[in-house]
Scaffold this active site. Structure first.
Site, PDB file in Angstrom:
ATOM      1  N   ASP A   1      40.529  48.493  35.825  1.00 23.56           N
ATOM      2  CA  ASP A   1      41.652  47.792  36.763  1.00 23.56           C
ATOM      3  C   ASP A   1      42.685  47.065  35.921  1.00 23.56           C
ATOM      4  O   ASP A   1      41.806  46.964  34.396  1.00 23.56           O
ATOM      5  CB  ASP A   1      40.930  46.541  37.565  1.00 23.56           C
TER       6      ASP A   1
ATOM      7  N   GLU B   1      48.003  47.040  33.473  1.00 29.62           N
ATOM      8  CA  GLU B   1      49.177  46.135  33.466  1.00 29.62           C
ATOM      9  C   GLU B   1      49.233  45.231  32.665  1.00 29.62           C
ATOM     10  O   GLU B   1      50.283  44.311  32.195  1.00 29.62           O
ATOM     11  CB  GLU B   1      50.114  46.353  34.562  1.00 29.62           C
TER      12      GLU B   1
ATOM     13  N   ASP C   1      47.054  45.942  45.510  1.00 30.85           N
ATOM     14  CA  ASP C   1      46.986  44.319  45.808  1.00 30.85           C
ATOM     15  C   ASP C   1      47.983  44.295  47.273  1.00 30.85           C
ATOM     16  O   ASP C   1      48.725  43.274  47.094  1.00 30.85           O
ATOM     17  CB  ASP C   1      47.024  43.659  45.369  1.00 30.85           C
TER      18      ASP C   1
END
Length: 670
Positions: free
Chosen positions: A390, A393, A457
């Site tokens: 995860d 970014e 998400d």
């Protein structure tokens, strides 16, 4: 491929396979340089970005000298930039360092379509819109006209817009059968709003601009995937059912048993909370120290072995941050492996009532340490077969890195570096093609390292810009750039402001996921507020039937995985990839081909029990559930009760016998 530079009247043209892409003249310059001062503010992965443009000057005068083009502001002035054209590449060389803005105009044609831009979630055909390319949180709602986006903006600058994406890439593919890639990590913009030209903007002078052209889209995708990197085949085990996401501590194991008892085909148990939890005012958060918490999961290592004997793999979670109250933070700090502040101290990032250090992957030793110490020893050696990688970014733009590069220029590059760290750990254990990690963040070259994308998400709803339909667009846009494998959180992830999952949403999302590379569930950001697959008998029964269908597709999916390895073709494909002569195929983004032989048109609107869709031609298509044959080149309306998503197969497919066998597996629910 032939890239031809030709002098013209006081200018030049640049043609690719006979197509004029750049047509420069004093009255219509194609290149501009300038200078700007940007403002970039990051708040938990969301960015406010604006530019104060100090100057933008056209390079109106061109002198062609062999394969060199010398561009200046006026005749008699020294060149401000030189272009070197050679073998599909335009090399850009600026005179001096004054300019930090660059623009280039590429000729457009009426009716042209453009795709790519990394992973775009709202618009597959980018023509007519402007797309900034900067990796960030994609935002909640992603539609400034909706209440949920407005409230998310007010709450934490988190509303987002149509162009926000975890995975941007400065590459586009044109319906004219060429592609253009800008070799830069700087903030850039693709502007496709002008009828006459496409404008590329870069907040730096790009090193090179690459051009690709082929006679078919299949060949062009193959070429791009070779440029950016080929992914390995999917692990065989991931095609044996769904990956069930549970984050309920030891109770996850008993819930899994009940899910299995209901007939669900399961290939993996994914527990984000394998590292334990911390409790904040925002709710339960993971403890970011990347080692098993055997208080929350007693004898986890032994349980992983037991699951493996049943054909079920265990998957976890990791990201490139280390919490300050964990052991790995102190180990990394002592070794000098963390990014620093202006004053030379360890840079700390606030993630909401806990702080973390940033592992500095520009330091080769830090990269090796994380790959071996964290992923290798704490995860792979422990028994994990996969994980969510995860937060690629999230590199802050104000930290100091070991390689001395400006963090603003490393920010876009960070997802690819993060993917490389994960891939290195897997490769060192000789588990490439066996262990499976998945990422939402990406940039140029992530294809060579990340074996599976996930769509990020989405909201737990049917909304146009943040719901179920967006993951189709994400799969199609990223797939054209060499990302063969894509999947999403079944049922979505983000639940805010009273927006919660319905049984209908989970079942419709499940139907789509059954016809993708990987099925995986997620409990979402608020598990207790949202319906889970094991909390409703009808949902669980439906889910079981869809996982069985997915497993029956394994021979076909496995063949597509081999094809992806050899050619780079994605599993989920836009209709025009195989139907180039069908004009209508270029405009569809809510349906896709799964390989060359299946057409999938998921129901993505609430309350609908039929679906309008287009069947490309010339072809004859067989409705999977009824066996009725339809002619291609027509728009039809088909009944689509829950349990029978609109799926068709080519009448002449060599896989027809397999597809016919699927029909008895899934009947309408209820």
């Amino acid at each position: 491929m032939t890239l031809m530079l030709a002098a013209a009247d006081r200018g030049f043209t640049l043609s690719l396979n006979g197509m004029i892409l750049i047509d420069q003249s004093p009255d219509h310059p194609a290149f501009y340089v300038g200078r700007g001062r940007e403002r970039m503010d990051m708040y938990r992965g969301n960015f406010e970005i604006e530019d104060y443009l100090e100057e933008r000057v056209p390079l109106t005068h061109a002198v062609v000298d062999g394969n060199h083009v010398h561009l200046s502001f006026a005749e008699g002035q020294p060149p401000a930039m030189t272009l070197i054209v050679d073998k599909g590449v335009i090399q850009c060389m600026a005179a001096g360092s004054h300019f930090n803005r660059f623009w280039m105009r590429v000729r457009a044609e009426a009716g042209e379509h453009v795709y790519g831009g990394g992973e775009q979630m709202s618009y597959f055909d980018m023509r007519g819109r402007r797309f900034p390319l900067w990796t960030s949180e994609p935002g909640v709602g992603r539609d400034k006209t909706t209440e949920i986006t407005l409230r998310a903006d007010l709450m934490g600058k988190a509303g987002g817009d149509y162009y926000h994406t975890n995975y941007p890439q400065p590459t586009y593919l044109s319906s004219r059968r060429y592609a253009l890639h800008v070799d830069t990590t700087a903030y850039s913009v693709f502007d496709f709003r002008n009828e006459a030209f496409h404008e590329i903007e870069v907040w730096a002078i790009p090193r090179i601009i690459e051009l690709f052209a082929k006679t078919t889209f299949v060949q062009l995708v193959d070429q791009l995937s070779r440029r950016f990197g080929r992914q390995p085949q999917l692990p065989d085990w991931v095609l044996d059912g769904a990956i069930i996401g549970l984050k309920d501590g030891e109770n996850s194991l008993s819930r899994l048993d009940a899910i299995l008892a209901a007939g669900v085909k399961v290939c993996g148990l994914w527990c984000e909370d394998w590292v334990g939890l911390r409790h904040t005012s925002f709710g339960a958060r993971l403890f970011w120290d990347w080692r098993a918490d055997e208080t929350r999961y007693p004898n986890l290592k032994g349980r992983i072995v037991e699951l493996r004997k049943k054909g079920i793999r265990f998957l976890g979670y990791v990201n490139p941050y280390l919490c300050v109250d964990g052991s790995l933070f102190h180990e990394a700090a002592m070794k000098g492996f963390l990014a620093l502040t202006d004053m030379g101290g360890v840079a700390l990032v606030d993630f909401g009532e806990f702080q973390c250090g940033v592992v500095d992957f520009t330091n080769p030793q830090a990269k090796d340490w994380f790959a071996e110490r964290v992923i290798g020893q704490n995860m792979l050696d422990y028994g994990l077969s996969g994980w969510m990688a995860d937060f690629g970014e999230y590199l802050p733009i104000d930290v100091h890195l070991r390689n001395g590069a400006d963090a603003k220029l490393m920010h876009n590059a960070w997802p690819t570096i993060w993917a490389e760290v994960n891939a290195r750990a897997v490769e060192r254990r000789h588990m490439t093609g066996e262990a499976l990690f998945f990422m939402r963040a990406g940039f140029t070259g992530v294809q060579a390292h990340c074996p599976l994308l996930w769509a990020g998400d989405q909201s737990v709803d049917f909304s146009r810009h943040d719901g179920l339909v967006t993951v189709i667009c994400g799969a199609l846009s990223s797939g054209l750039l060499g990302n063969a494998y894509h999947h999403s959180d079944i049922g979505g992830y983000t639940s805010l402001f009273g927006n919660v999952r319905t049984a209908e949403l989970i079942m419709r999302w499940t139907e789509m996921a059954a016809f993708t590379a990987v099925m995986r569930t997620h409990e979402g950001n608020r598990p207790r507020d949202n319906l889970q697959i094991d909390q409703d008998e009808a949902v669980l029964h439906h889910f079981a039937r869809m996982t069985d269908l997915h497993v029956r597709l394994k021979p076909y999916l496995k063949a597509l995985s081999r094809e992806a390895r050899d050619t780079g073709l994605p599993l989920q494909r836009p209709l025009f990839l195989h139907y180039e002569a069908d004009d209508q195929a270029y405009t569809i983004q809510d349906a896709y081909l799964l390989g060359p032989d299946l057409l999938v048109a998921p129901v993505w609107k609430a309350g609908e029990s039929e679906r309008q869709l287009y069947l490309p031609g010339p072809e004859r298509w067989v409705h999977l559930w009824s066996g009725i044959e339809y002619a291609g080149g027509e728009e039809i309306t088909i009944a689509a009760p829950i349990g029978q998503p609109p799926v068709f197969y080519r009448a002449q497919s060599s896989w027809a016998a397999l597809f016919k066998g699927l029909a008895g597996n899934a009947r309408p629910a209820g």
